[in-house]
Scaffold this motif. Structure first.
Motif, PDB file in Angstrom:
ATOM      1  N   HIS A   1      13.584  37.920 -33.666  1.00 43.61           N
ATOM      2  CA  HIS A   1      14.835  37.214 -33.409  1.00 43.61           C
ATOM      3  C   HIS A   1      15.931  38.130 -32.870  1.00 43.61           C
ATOM      4  O   HIS A   1      17.113  37.790 -32.911  1.00 43.61           O
ATOM      5  CB  HIS A   1      15.333  36.527 -34.690  1.00 43.61           C
ATOM      6  CG  HIS A   1      14.442  35.421 -35.149  1.00 43.61           C
ATOM      7  ND1 HIS A   1      13.442  35.602 -36.079  1.00 43.61           N
ATOM      8  CD2 HIS A   1      14.362  34.120 -34.779  1.00 43.61           C
ATOM      9  CE1 HIS A   1      12.810  34.460 -36.282  1.00 43.61           C
ATOM     10  NE2 HIS A   1      13.346  33.549 -35.518  1.00 43.61           N
TER      11      HIS A   1
ATOM     12  N   SER B   1      14.804  31.130 -41.954  1.00 46.11           N
ATOM     13  CA  SER B   1      15.983  30.271 -41.913  1.00 46.11           C
ATOM     14  C   SER B   1      17.027  30.811 -40.932  1.00 46.11           C
ATOM     15  O   SER B   1      17.497  31.954 -41.078  1.00 46.11           O
ATOM     16  CB  SER B   1      16.603  30.175 -43.310  1.00 46.11           C
ATOM     17  OG  SER B   1      17.883  29.589 -43.255  1.00 46.11           O
ATOM     18  N   SER B   2      17.437  29.989 -39.992  1.00 53.36           N
ATOM     19  CA  SER B   2      18.496  30.397 -39.066  1.00 53.36           C
ATOM     20  C   SER B   2      19.817  30.586 -39.802  1.00 53.36           C
ATOM     21  O   SER B   2      20.682  31.365 -39.384  1.00 53.36           O
ATOM     22  CB  SER B   2      18.660  29.350 -37.958  1.00 53.36           C
ATOM     23  OG  SER B   2      19.008  28.085 -38.509  1.00 53.36           O
TER      24      SER B   2
ATOM     25  N   SER C   1      18.975  36.829 -29.977  1.00 53.60           N
ATOM     26  CA  SER C   1      20.111  36.027 -30.436  1.00 53.60           C
ATOM     27  C   SER C   1      20.905  36.747 -31.526  1.00 53.60           C
ATOM     28  O   SER C   1      22.145  36.715 -31.535  1.00 53.60           O
ATOM     29  CB  SER C   1      19.624  34.676 -30.960  1.00 53.60           C
ATOM     30  OG  SER C   1      18.735  34.849 -32.057  1.00 53.60           O
TER      31      SER C   1
ATOM     32  N   ARG D   1      19.668  34.077 -41.093  1.00 52.05           N
ATOM     33  CA  ARG D   1      19.768  35.034 -39.984  1.00 52.05           C
ATOM     34  C   ARG D   1      21.193  35.114 -39.441  1.00 52.05           C
ATOM     35  O   ARG D   1      21.661  36.186 -39.066  1.00 52.05           O
ATOM     36  CB  ARG D   1      18.795  34.666 -38.861  1.00 52.05           C
ATOM     37  CG  ARG D   1      17.327  34.719 -39.279  1.00 52.05           C
ATOM     38  CD  ARG D   1      16.407  34.706 -38.067  1.00 52.05           C
ATOM     39  NE  ARG D   1      16.612  33.572 -37.186  1.00 52.05           N
ATOM     40  CZ  ARG D   1      16.013  32.408 -37.285  1.00 52.05           C
ATOM     41  NH1 ARG D   1      15.139  32.190 -38.276  1.00 52.05           N
ATOM     42  NH2 ARG D   1      16.243  31.416 -36.421  1.00 52.05           N
ATOM     43  N   ARG D   2      21.879  33.979 -39.408  1.00 53.23           N
ATOM     44  CA  ARG D   2      23.263  34.007 -38.925  1.00 53.23           C
ATOM     45  C   ARG D   2      24.144  34.822 -39.862  1.00 53.23           C
ATOM     46  O   ARG D   2      25.030  35.559 -39.421  1.00 53.23           O
ATOM     47  CB  ARG D   2      23.810  32.584 -38.788  1.00 53.23           C
ATOM     48  CG  ARG D   2      25.199  32.544 -38.155  1.00 53.23           C
ATOM     49  CD  ARG D   2      25.618  31.124 -37.831  1.00 53.23           C
ATOM     50  NE  ARG D   2      26.913  31.087 -37.160  1.00 53.23           N
ATOM     51  CZ  ARG D   2      27.091  31.274 -35.853  1.00 53.23           C
ATOM     52  NH1 ARG D   2      26.050  31.517 -35.073  1.00 53.23           N
ATOM     53  NH2 ARG D   2      28.307  31.231 -35.321  1.00 53.23           N
TER      54      ARG D   2
END
Length: 259
Positions: free
Chosen positions: A232, A196-197, A235, A200-201
């Protein structure tokens, strides 16, 4: 052009009516009028957090039961899980007083309260409510969060990171877990390549928080993880080191340049 309505206004009479109507089928003796009137008469001069707390207080006052029974009633009104990465606030704001209720009234009953926060965070968020539990039950929380970092629900995995962030927005700052940033980093490690982004954020934001108080430990950890393989990394590292990069920190600039 529509006029701006402050978010705090959401936490007033209309929400009280909604909560009362949800509670009544599960607790028939709930005094709807008393609850709604108490909220309406007491929140107008308050800001957002104080309004939420006032509604939580009225929930406690109007559910004259043992805490475990109060919680059972409130967990019946939380609704279906949020299946999306968005909407935890826009669709789940009505649960903010319920989370605050657990935060403020449940500290004496760790397990059932943590179970409640687990359910709430699937629909709204428990990132604020969990923080007193970190203070009072650090080791037990770390054990629980370690398990949750592998949960199938992205909202639960995000809570592992977001709830332990030292500089979580809207929340009182906290130090690293037990004063040791490696304990934070150990919780974050399983989430580095989360599917899930959204998760991760949160991890990248948490790392950015850590760089402000534990720069060397955090930079070394990030660089070590990047060197052994981290899908990842580009980013996430940029986002995690953004404050240091903005300040012109040479170590951070070198890492970002090498991505």
């Amino acid at each position: 052009m529509e006029s701006y309505t402050p978010l705090k206004n959401y936490f007033g009479k209309e929400l009280a009516v909604r909560l009362a109507e949800l509670i009544k089928p599960f607790y028939p003796s709930f005094q709807v009028s008393s609850f709604v009137n108490a909220v309406e008469q007491n929140v107008n001069e308050l800001e957002l957090k104080a309004r939420v707390q006032r509604i939580a207080d009225e929930l406690n006052r109007n559910l004259p039961l043992e805490y475990s029974d109060q919680l059972a009633v409130l967990l019946n009104i939380v609704g279906p899980e949020n299946e999306y990465e968005q909407g935890m606030f826009t669709e789940g704001y009505f649960l903010m007083p319920v989370a605050n209720f657990v935060e403020r009234y449940g500290l004496q009953q760790f397990q059932i309260s943590m179970n409640a926060l687990y359910e709430i965070t699937k629909r709204h968020t428990s990132e604020y409510a969990i923080r007193p539990y970190l203070h009072h039950y650090l080791e037990d929380c770390i054990k629980t969060l370690t398990v949750w970092s592998y949960d199938s629900n992205a909202h639960v995995r995000r809570l592992v990171s977001e709830g332990t962030r030292p500089r979580l927005p809207w929340a009182k700052r906290i130090s690293a877990l037990g004063g040791d940033p490696m304990r934070n980093l150990a919780l974050l490690e399983p989430l580095l390549d989360d599917s899930s982004s959204y998760v991760r954020r949160s991890v990248a934001n948490h790392l950015n928080d850590l760089t402000k108080d534990y720069k060397q430990v955090t930079i070394k950890w990030i660089d070590d993880k990047r060197s052994i393989g981290w899908d990842h990394a580009p980013s996430m590292v940029r986002h995690a080191l953004r404050s240091l990069v903005k300040s012109g920190d040479q170590e951070a600039l070198a890492i970002v340049k090498g991505l």
